[in-house]
Motif scaffolding. Structure first.
Motif, short mmCIF file in Angstrom:
data_model
loop_
_atom_site.label_atom_id
_atom_site.label_comp_id
_atom_site.label_asym_id
_atom_site.label_seq_id
_atom_site.Cartn_x
_atom_site.Cartn_y
_atom_site.Cartn_z
N ARG A 132 -45.12 -0.76 -9.31
CA ARG A 132 -46.22 -1.50 -7.96
C ARG A 132 -47.57 -1.97 -8.66
O ARG A 132 -47.69 -2.99 -7.63
CB ARG A 132 -46.83 -0.21 -7.53
CG ARG A 132 -46.99 -0.46 -5.88
CD ARG A 132 -47.14 0.86 -5.05
NE ARG A 132 -45.73 1.47 -4.39
CZ ARG A 132 -45.27 0.08 -3.61
NH1 ARG A 132 -46.10 -0.37 -3.08
NH2 ARG A 132 -43.70 0.35 -2.97
N ALA A 133 -47.53 -1.13 -9.54
CA ALA A 133 -49.41 -1.54 -9.41
C ALA A 133 -48.91 -3.40 -10.09
O ALA A 133 -50.04 -4.13 -10.06
CB ALA A 133 -49.95 -1.13 -10.79
N ASN A 134 -47.84 -3.56 -11.40
CA ASN A 134 -47.78 -4.73 -11.54
C ASN A 134 -47.12 -5.97 -10.96
O ASN A 134 -48.06 -7.56 -10.61
CB ASN A 134 -46.66 -4.80 -12.70
CG ASN A 134 -46.90 -3.96 -13.50
OD1 ASN A 134 -48.56 -4.55 -13.70
ND2 ASN A 134 -46.61 -3.68 -14.96
N TYR A 170 -54.30 0.51 -11.00
CA TYR A 170 -54.16 1.06 -12.22
C TYR A 170 -54.67 1.93 -13.00
O TYR A 170 -54.07 2.32 -13.95
CB TYR A 170 -54.89 -0.29 -12.63
CG TYR A 170 -53.41 -1.66 -13.22
CD1 TYR A 170 -52.33 -1.52 -13.92
CD2 TYR A 170 -53.84 -2.75 -12.55
CE1 TYR A 170 -51.46 -2.31 -13.58
CE2 TYR A 170 -52.81 -4.18 -12.55
CZ TYR A 170 -51.01 -3.59 -12.89
OH TYR A 170 -50.42 -4.79 -13.39
N SER A 171 -56.33 1.77 -12.34
CA SER A 171 -56.80 2.83 -12.71
C SER A 171 -56.58 4.31 -12.50
O SER A 171 -57.04 5.61 -13.37
CB SER A 171 -57.78 3.45 -11.63
OG SER A 171 -58.67 1.59 -11.23
N ALA A 172 -55.82 4.47 -11.40
CA ALA A 172 -54.93 5.95 -11.77
C ALA A 172 -53.62 6.13 -13.00
O ALA A 172 -53.56 7.07 -12.82
CB ALA A 172 -54.20 5.73 -10.12
N LEU A 173 -53.59 5.04 -13.41
CA LEU A 173 -52.38 5.29 -14.75
C LEU A 173 -52.83 4.94 -15.63
O LEU A 173 -52.59 5.54 -16.87
CB LEU A 173 -51.41 3.56 -14.30
CG LEU A 173 -50.64 3.80 -12.55
CD1 LEU A 173 -49.68 2.09 -13.01
CD2 LEU A 173 -49.47 5.09 -12.97
N ASP A 174 -54.10 4.82 -16.17
CA ASP A 174 -54.93 4.31 -17.08
C ASP A 174 -54.23 3.70 -17.86
O ASP A 174 -53.70 3.74 -19.10
CB ASP A 174 -55.08 6.12 -17.95
CG ASP A 174 -55.58 5.86 -19.03
OD1 ASP A 174 -57.03 4.92 -19.24
OD2 ASP A 174 -55.71 6.86 -19.77
N ASP A 175 -54.30 2.33 -17.07
CA ASP A 175 -53.12 1.19 -17.86
C ASP A 175 -54.63 0.33 -18.29
O ASP A 175 -54.60 -0.61 -17.22
CB ASP A 175 -52.79 0.97 -16.67
CG ASP A 175 -51.42 -0.31 -17.63
OD1 ASP A 175 -52.28 -1.21 -18.45
OD2 ASP A 175 -49.74 -0.32 -16.98
N ASP A 176 -54.94 0.17 -19.02
CA ASP A 176 -55.83 -0.78 -20.01
C ASP A 176 -55.20 -2.74 -19.69
O ASP A 176 -55.91 -3.33 -19.14
CB ASP A 176 -56.30 -0.62 -21.58
CG ASP A 176 -56.99 -0.04 -21.50
OD1 ASP A 176 -57.28 0.95 -20.24
OD2 ASP A 176 -57.59 0.49 -22.83
#
Length: 720
Positions: A540-542, A571-577
């Motif tokens: 979803r973020a992507n 993305y912040s909730a996923l810790d996805d750099d």
């Protein structure tokens, strides 16, 4: 005149024998001879000229004719030349034409013998019978020919010794068939024609070789013009081009097409071309009832294959790509790697396979059609299916290995298990992976098309997925779109919604890169609709981030900024750099478009830090481009130039020549009309078919900056 004096041997009286007159072929001493003995010489044999008639439509081959003439006139080296080539490529016609054109070089005659090595109606001529045929052609009386085979061979060499003649040994089966016929005279020149490369003659006799290639497009057009006339060829140019392409330069095939067209001037040539386009019926279009059956031309070569080699030939014809290396050959035939190399080498020797590059091979178009036809008629559907899936599996995993080096930051996707990992190429770095893809790209596309046709859905979408990174770096937008349309359909039939989401997003990116923002938006929204029903927070973020990118490119800057902030929260909730860095870059570009330079600088700085920390070269290249635009907007022309150089170098490093060229064009725009010539050269190299080497690229960029003001990278970055 022969005279003999004295009572003879054993009498104790000296004996005197003498010979006068011309050379004789035999001498018998028969004890006491009373009276004179007279020996009459046989008349000198007439010069033979038994060349068969040749075509009036001979075209091209100028370089080959000249080369053969040089061989014949050379004072050193072999006096034998083997003319080899594929079935029907015109070896006999070429040899006879050449002999007719150099008759003055051989005043003692021209001898032609058809050894019928590949004759559909008559058996091949055995070596001893071939010697008799040559002696007959030389008008040697039967009574003079020795009765034993070895004696006949020696006698043949004696007959041609010191005679300036040319011997044409046509349609040879193998080296053993022709070896007893080869003269040792430095005056006699021998031309051997063969479908196979006669390695035995090269090894033991040091013969010269001349391989006839298919016609060039111009030669093929010239041949059709000879048959049909200039007016008709000019009037049916598209059909002529289609015939030339369908026959792939094969002289016999072109001649059959021309003969059919000439026989019925009212029939449009395009109708014959359409027949040739039918891969199941193309060979039927190359038949003339009382002249030639093209299928039979290939059949004679095929019948000479040992069963295992014939089976491998049929399997290789299932490969629909542009080139086969030993690894792919091993996969599709079931051989190990050394065995596959032997198979490929032997088929090349027999001119059923062409060597098209180092370690790469291809079937000529019509040979490919014939091989596929034999596969359908002999091998069952289960066998063909296994062979095709073995090839697709190899192509998939080789491409996947390269893809992981091209972009290691993309989430992996589950693939079919690798059937034969020992066949996969070993890539040492990204450059090697890019090089593999550049060479194998058309094969990957062919594999996808084969999977689509065979309804092999997993291979359809998995191959499309692993080729998308390279399609992006090479700016092959339409290939990316076409393969992913099929991929989305295939995975939809399998019902894997999570994979469908990823493929739809990839398709959306392809549409966006091509400038079709409407279809891109449709695909991102379709992905989001699916994500409403499945648990995939990263997906979803992507999708949200990708939608924001389309909005930015289409000019909806406020919407892009809003969508970007939404993606940033996800993305912040996923810790996805990686995702966070991408979104920072999106927000930086949106802020710049909205005139918020301070926000743009902050976002680009954050993106740069995250990409640098993760070693994401793709991201660093794009951020450098963005920071250059920001520097330019702030009036820092020199800083922008340095950042554009950094971007171009980074894009080039990851293999993205399209974006590297775009960065260089921006750099040129900064210079106005005073751009260094080296900049034009580097842009031309990037946009050319062949990629420049890293050294060429780096040296040219260095030359660009030596010709202009370079304030230094660090200071420029501070100002950006």
């Amino acid at each position: 005149m022969i005279t003999r004096c004295g009572p003879g041997e054993g009498s104790g009286v000296d004996t005197n024998n003498s010979i006068s007159g011309g050379t004789v072929t035999g001498l018998v001493q028969a004890g006491v001879v009373n009276g004179g003995v007279h020996v009459f010489e046989e008349p000198r044999l007439p010069a033979p000229h038994n060349l068969p008639p040749t075509t009036a439509h001979f075209v091209g081959r100028g370089d080959d004719l000249d080369r053969l003439t040089r061989f014949a006139g050379a004072t050193g080296g072999s006096r034998i030349c083997v003319v080899d080539g594929a079935p029907g490529v015109g070896k006999t016609t070429f040899a006879v034409r050449w002999c007719g054109s150099v008759r003055d070089l051989f005043p003692d005659g021209q001898v032609y013998v058809d050894l019928r090595g590949f004759d559909p109606r008559r058996p091949a001529v055995e070596p001893d019978a071939a010697v008799r045929m040559v002696l007959d052609a030389l008008h040697v009386p039967a009574r003079s020919i020795p009765p034993d085979p070895d004696g006949r061979g020696a006698y043949l060499r004696s007959v041609v010794d010191d005679r300036k003649l040319v011997l044409v040994l046509d349609n040879v089966r193998d080296s053993e068939q022709v070896r007893p016929l080869l003269p040792g005279s430095p005056q006699c020149f021998t031309v051997v024609t063969a479908r196979h490369r006669l390695d035995g003659l090269v090894l033991h006799h040091g013969v010269r070789r001349l391989t006839l290639a298919p016609f060039t497009a111009q030669e093929a057009t010239d041949l059709l013009t000879r048959h049909l006339g200039r007016r008709r060829v000019d009037g049916e140019r598209p059909a002529v081009a289609g015939a030339v392409a369908a026959c792939a330069g094969h002289p016999l095939a072109l001649s059959v097409v021309a003969a059919r067209a000439a026989a019925d001037p009212t029939q449009p040539l395009q109708e014959i071309v359409d027949e040739l386009a039918d891969r199941h019926g193309a060979l039927d279009a190359l038949r003339l009832a009382d002249a030639v059956d093209f299928r039979a031309v290939f059949e004679m070569s095929y019948q000479h294959l040992a069963p295992p080699l014939a089976a491998a030939f049929r399997d290789l014809a299932l490969h629909t790509g542009t080139g086969i290396d030993a690894r792919a050959g091993a996969a599709i035939t079931g051989h190990d790697l050394p065995g596959a190399r032997r198979v490929l080498d032997e088929l090349v020797r027999r001119h059923l396979l062409d060597r098209v590059g180092p370690g790469r091979h291809a079937l000529h178009g019509l040979t490919h059609v014939y091989g596929a036809e034999k596969s359908r008629s002999i091998d069952g559907a289960p066998h063909r299916g296994r062979s095709v899936r073995s090839w697709l599996n190899h192509q998939l995993h080789a491409a996947a290995s390269a893809d992981r080096l091209i972009n290691a930051h993309r989430r992996a996707i589950p693939l079919e298990p690798c059937a034969r990992p020992e066949l996969l190429p070993a890539f040492t770095d990204r450059a090697a992976a890019l090089g593999w893809f550049a060479e194998e790209y058309d094969n990957v596309l062919a594999a996808i098309a084969t999977a689509v046709e065979g309804r092999l859905h997993p291979y359809t979408w998995q191959l499309a997925w692993v080729m998308s990174n390279f399609a992006y770096t090479a700016a092959r937008w339409q290939d990316w779109i076409t393969t992913h349309v099929d991929a989305v359909d295939a995975v939809g039939r399998e019902g894997d919604r999570q994979v469908e989401v990823r493929l739809r997003q990839s398709l959306a990116r392809a549409y966006c890169e091509s400038g079709d923002y409407e279809r891109s938006t449709e695909q991102f929204r379709a992905a989001l609709d699916i994500l409403d029903r499945i648990d995939d927070p990263t997906g979803r973020a992507n999708a949200v981030n990708g939608l924001g990118g389309v909005q930015l490119r289409s000019g909806a800057f406020e919407a892009a900024a809003e969508t970007g902030l939404h993606a940033l929260r996800l993305y912040s909730a996923l810790d996805d750099d990686a995702g966070t860095a991408s979104t920072y870059s999106l927000l930086g570009r949106a802020s710049l478009a909205l005139g918020r330079l301070e926000d743009a600088g902050r976002y680009h700085g954050l993106a740069h830090e995250l990409y640098l920390r993760s070693g994401n070269s793709y991201g660093l290249a794009h951020v450098a481009d963005c920071r250059a635009e920001l520097a330019l907007a702030a009036g820092g022309v020199e800083a922008a130039a340095v950042l554009l150089r950094e971007a171009a170098e980074a894009h080039f490093t990851v293999g993205n020549r399209h974006h590297a060229a775009r960065s260089c064009r921006k750099l040129k725009a900064l210079s106005g009309g005073s751009a260094p010539a080296a900049l034009d050269r580097v842009i031309a190299l990037l946009e050319a078919a062949g990629a420049p080497t890293a050294v060429e690229f780096t040296d040219l960029l260095a030359e660009v900056f030596e010709s202009s003001v370079d304030p230094g990278r660090e200071g420029s970055r501070d100002r950006a």
